[in-house]
Motif scaffolding. Structure first.
Motif, short mmCIF file in Angstrom:
data_model
loop_
_atom_site.label_atom_id
_atom_site.label_comp_id
_atom_site.label_asym_id
_atom_site.label_seq_id
_atom_site.Cartn_x
_atom_site.Cartn_y
_atom_site.Cartn_z
N ILE A 5 2.68 -6.86 -1.95
CA ILE A 5 1.33 -6.82 -1.89
C ILE A 5 0.32 -5.19 -1.94
N PHE A 6 -0.87 -6.68 -2.75
CA PHE A 6 -1.67 -5.50 -3.11
C PHE A 6 -2.77 -5.61 -3.22
N SER A 9 -10.75 -5.08 -3.39
CA SER A 9 -11.96 -4.04 -3.43
C SER A 9 -13.06 -4.41 -4.09
N PHE A 10 -14.14 -5.24 -3.26
CA PHE A 10 -15.16 -6.00 -5.11
C PHE A 10 -16.81 -6.04 -3.88
N GLU A 11 -17.61 -6.62 -4.46
CA GLU A 11 -18.81 -6.56 -3.77
C GLU A 11 -19.25 -8.12 -4.35
N ASN A 18 -13.38 -5.53 1.47
CA ASN A 18 -11.67 -4.92 1.40
C ASN A 18 -11.06 -5.81 1.87
N GLY A 19 -10.16 -5.47 0.81
CA GLY A 19 -8.19 -6.63 1.79
C GLY A 19 -7.18 -6.43 0.84
N TRP A 20 -6.45 -7.55 1.44
CA TRP A 20 -5.66 -7.27 0.56
C TRP A 20 -4.79 -8.66 0.33
N VAL A 38 -4.47 -14.40 0.52
CA VAL A 38 -5.82 -13.27 0.98
C VAL A 38 -6.60 -12.88 2.64
N VAL A 39 -6.49 -11.47 2.50
CA VAL A 39 -7.23 -11.12 3.93
C VAL A 39 -8.49 -10.51 3.18
N LEU A 40 -9.34 -10.53 3.73
CA LEU A 40 -10.69 -9.79 3.93
C LEU A 40 -10.75 -9.35 5.01
N ASP A 41 -11.83 -7.52 4.98
CA ASP A 41 -12.33 -7.31 6.22
C ASP A 41 -10.99 -7.29 7.73
#
Length: 79
Positions: A5-6, A9-11, A18-20, A38-41
């Motif tokens: 897992i990594f 973070s991006f706009e 932010n996520g992993w 993928v998990v975001l926020d």
């Protein structure tokens, strides 16, 4: 087993995400995982995969956001 897992973070569209990413254990011919959970926020975004020269997700998501996540995965794997 090694934890693969990594973090990402991006706009995108004036919002910070932010996520992993959790790569699948199944690999393609070049040794890259075939899909990524993928998990975001703190919310599941879905399973992202690269097919027919496009990043796709198994959920209804904005195309631009899917492409940005794909770019983050490409950066991690230096593709």
């Amino acid at each position: 087993m090694e934890d693969k897992i990594f973090d990402i973070s991006f706009e995108f569209d004036n919002k910070q995400y932010n996520g992993w990413v959790n790569p699948s254990e199944d690999l393609n011919g070049s040794g890259t995982p075939v899909s990524f959970h993928v998990v975001l926020d703190d919310t599941s975004f879905g399973y992202v995969s690269y097919r027919d020269c496009n990043w796709m997700v198994n959920e209804e998501r904005p195309e631009g956001l899917v492409k940005q996540i794909g770019k983050e995965i490409e950066k991690y794997y230096k593709l």
